[in-house]
Scaffold this active site. Sequence first.
Site, short mmCIF file in Angstrom:
data_model
loop_
_atom_site.label_atom_id
_atom_site.label_comp_id
_atom_site.label_asym_id
_atom_site.label_seq_id
_atom_site.Cartn_x
_atom_site.Cartn_y
_atom_site.Cartn_z
N HIS A 265 -7.97 -2.16 10.01
CA HIS A 265 -7.79 -0.89 9.79
C HIS A 265 -8.89 -0.23 9.45
O HIS A 265 -10.23 -0.99 9.26
CB HIS A 265 -6.81 -0.33 8.74
CG HIS A 265 -5.54 -0.56 9.15
ND1 HIS A 265 -4.78 -1.05 8.45
CD2 HIS A 265 -4.62 -0.62 9.83
CE1 HIS A 265 -3.35 -1.11 9.15
NE2 HIS A 265 -2.98 -1.11 10.43
N LEU A 266 -10.03 0.75 10.81
CA LEU A 266 -10.75 1.62 10.31
C LEU A 266 -11.21 1.74 9.10
O LEU A 266 -12.33 1.02 8.78
CB LEU A 266 -10.82 2.40 11.51
CG LEU A 266 -11.90 3.26 11.50
CD1 LEU A 266 -12.61 2.04 12.36
CD2 LEU A 266 -12.09 5.09 12.30
N ASP B 214 -5.39 -0.13 23.14
CA ASP B 214 -5.58 1.15 22.24
C ASP B 214 -5.50 1.86 23.01
O ASP B 214 -6.89 1.99 23.68
CB ASP B 214 -6.87 0.60 21.16
CG ASP B 214 -7.56 0.38 20.22
OD1 ASP B 214 -6.34 0.17 19.24
OD2 ASP B 214 -8.46 -0.48 20.08
N SER C 168 3.34 -6.31 9.03
CA SER C 168 3.55 -4.56 10.36
C SER C 168 1.54 -4.81 10.68
O SER C 168 0.67 -3.75 10.87
CB SER C 168 3.15 -3.53 9.21
OG SER C 168 1.63 -3.85 7.72
N PHE D 87 2.35 7.24 11.29
CA PHE D 87 0.50 7.55 12.34
C PHE D 87 0.13 6.68 11.16
O PHE D 87 -0.16 5.79 11.42
CB PHE D 87 0.27 8.96 13.01
CG PHE D 87 0.64 9.51 14.19
CD1 PHE D 87 2.60 9.45 13.91
CD2 PHE D 87 0.74 9.43 15.47
CE1 PHE D 87 3.44 10.14 15.29
CE2 PHE D 87 0.98 10.09 16.61
CZ PHE D 87 2.73 9.69 16.15
N ASN D 88 -1.80 7.12 11.16
CA ASN D 88 -2.63 6.09 10.79
C ASN D 88 -2.83 6.79 8.96
O ASN D 88 -3.08 7.40 9.13
CB ASN D 88 -4.03 6.47 11.16
CG ASN D 88 -4.08 5.71 12.72
OD1 ASN D 88 -3.07 6.08 13.70
ND2 ASN D 88 -4.93 4.74 13.15
N GLY E 193 1.69 -7.74 -1.03
CA GLY E 193 2.04 -7.03 -1.85
C GLY E 193 0.82 -7.05 -3.17
O GLY E 193 1.23 -8.75 -3.82
N TYR F 119 0.75 -0.85 -0.05
CA TYR F 119 0.29 -0.04 0.01
C TYR F 119 0.63 0.79 0.03
O TYR F 119 1.21 1.62 -0.91
CB TYR F 119 -0.78 -0.18 1.03
CG TYR F 119 -1.56 1.48 1.41
CD1 TYR F 119 -2.22 1.78 0.32
CD2 TYR F 119 -1.43 1.65 2.65
CE1 TYR F 119 -2.89 3.11 0.93
CE2 TYR F 119 -2.97 2.96 3.38
CZ TYR F 119 -3.20 3.64 1.89
OH TYR F 119 -3.88 4.20 2.58
N TYR G 52 5.26 -5.18 16.98
CA TYR G 52 5.42 -5.20 16.03
C TYR G 52 6.56 -3.60 16.03
O TYR G 52 7.47 -3.18 15.68
CB TYR G 52 3.78 -4.70 15.45
CG TYR G 52 3.96 -3.27 14.28
CD1 TYR G 52 4.68 -3.92 13.51
CD2 TYR G 52 3.41 -1.87 14.41
CE1 TYR G 52 4.71 -3.35 12.10
CE2 TYR G 52 3.50 -1.43 13.77
CZ TYR G 52 4.21 -1.82 12.16
OH TYR G 52 3.90 -0.30 11.22
N1 UFG Z 1 -10.99 0.64 15.26
C1 UFG Z 1 -12.85 0.11 15.19
N2 UFG Z 1 -13.38 -0.66 14.75
C2 UFG Z 1 -12.73 -1.47 13.55
C3 UFG Z 1 -11.20 -1.10 13.25
C4 UFG Z 1 -10.32 0.52 14.50
O1 UFG Z 1 -13.45 0.85 16.02
O2 UFG Z 1 -12.60 -2.35 13.35
C5 UFG Z 1 -10.93 1.27 15.99
C6 UFG Z 1 -9.38 1.56 16.85
O3 UFG Z 1 -9.98 0.79 18.07
C7 UFG Z 1 -8.51 2.15 16.96
C8 UFG Z 1 -9.46 3.03 15.15
O4 UFG Z 1 -9.71 2.52 15.58
O5 UFG Z 1 -9.62 3.52 17.72
C9 UFG Z 1 -7.97 3.18 14.73
O6 UFG Z 1 -7.56 1.89 14.02
P1 UFG Z 1 -7.10 0.94 13.08
O7 UFG Z 1 -6.85 -0.34 13.72
O8 UFG Z 1 -7.55 2.00 11.95
O9 UFG Z 1 -5.57 2.29 13.66
P2 UFG Z 1 -4.42 1.77 15.34
O10 UFG Z 1 -4.98 3.07 15.45
O11 UFG Z 1 -4.45 1.14 15.99
O12 UFG Z 1 -3.37 1.72 14.07
C10 UFG Z 1 -2.44 2.40 13.18
C11 UFG Z 1 -1.52 1.78 12.76
C12 UFG Z 1 -0.42 0.85 13.18
C13 UFG Z 1 0.11 0.93 14.58
C14 UFG Z 1 -0.65 2.50 15.56
C15 UFG Z 1 0.35 2.81 16.44
O13 UFG Z 1 -2.78 0.72 11.66
O14 UFG Z 1 0.58 0.00 12.07
O15 UFG Z 1 -1.63 3.35 14.62
O16 UFG Z 1 -0.63 2.71 17.39
F1 UFG Z 1 1.28 0.54 15.00
#
Ligand code: UFG
Length: 333
Positions: A187-188, A286, A77, A169-170, A36, A11, A141
């Site tokens: 991912h969200l 989280d 990752s 970050f995200n 990939g 990505y 990770y």
């Molecule tokens: N979330 C939901 N529902 C889902 C998926 C995510 O509510 O189905 C929430 C998570 O709880 C979080 C937010 O959406 O609060 C973002 O979640 P992501 O999984 O999209 O991303 P993260 O913040 O957990 O992870 C990101 C990067 C990681 C990195 C991390 C650092 O994707 O690679 O930040 O803490 F490690």
Amino acid sequence: MRVLVTGGAGYVGSVSVERLLDAGHEVVVLDDLTTGHRASVPGAASLEIASYGDGAAMGRLFERARVDAILHCAARSLVGESVREPARYYRDNVSGGIVLLEAARQAGVGRLVFSSTAAVYGVPERTPIPETAPLAPINPYGETKRTFEGALRFYAEAYGLRSVSLRYFNVAGATERNGELHDPETHLIPSVLRAAETGAPISLFGDDYPTLDGTCVRDYIHVADLADAHLTALEATAPDDARTDAALVCNLGIGAGFSVREVVDAAAAVVGRPIPATMGPRRVGDPPVLVAAVDRAREVLGWTAQRPTLEEMIGSAWAWRRTHLDESGARIS
Ligand code: UFG
């Protein structure tokens, strides 16, 4: 310059390849295609199917390709997977990474930009998080990324390696050609868009956090902005550039956060209908709020995010999914 992009079919890697080609650079993509997608690699880049952890293959590649710099995006990752299978993370992100560094050193390639992560901070004491905050990863990770950053620091001191570690970050959004597609998807934003496509509700992980609406806040950054930062960081590794006399580390974010609810609402506005969602319990690990301090990226790299709105990030991701995915969510182009 001629740049080797590891993970260039993934990505972030593929969008960075597009950006490098647009800027007139030559690109060699290295990817083993385990996560990939071949379709992500533009015809103007050459594709080498191998692993960066294969020293013999890397030696041959450096001998043949004569690259000036490396953009090291390839890695394992997934936070959850890293907790279940730390061995895979140490093997690929740490051991594999050192194999790459050693092959580069032998070939005399002294410039590298590294995809690092906000996960190196763990649960921060305060936000926005400056690069000087303590590194306290809470999963393998983040720990393996921190370890590789450490190697870059000492390779700089001992061998003169010029490097920039970019702590993402995200990452969100897409270009016309490339977007985010993982299997499984955790991912969200892609999960929210999948819910819009299928009608199967997304589970939101908790609304009892100490934030304005109770859901977690994250600093989302458009993948095209990230790609711009990679180009700028590669330029900063030029042999006479004092910014990389020591290993440089920069956060990449927009410097502001959006809550999970704000993301879901913005997605509903983009797709033009409500997103089916249910509120579930917290997900383990989280942190409530993760927002980057972005002063260093601005001051040292001269970079700031140009696409800082959820509309741009989610809108581009939605447009990409509608063009490149079939109804089952599989990539068709
Ligand atoms: N979330 C939901 N529902 C889902 C998926 C995510 O509510 O189905 C929430 C998570 O709880 C979080 C937010 O959406 O609060 C973002 O979640 P992501 O999984 O999209 O991303 P993260 O913040 O957990 O992870 C990101 C990067 C990681 C990195 C991390 C650092 O994707 O690679 O930040 O803490 F490690």
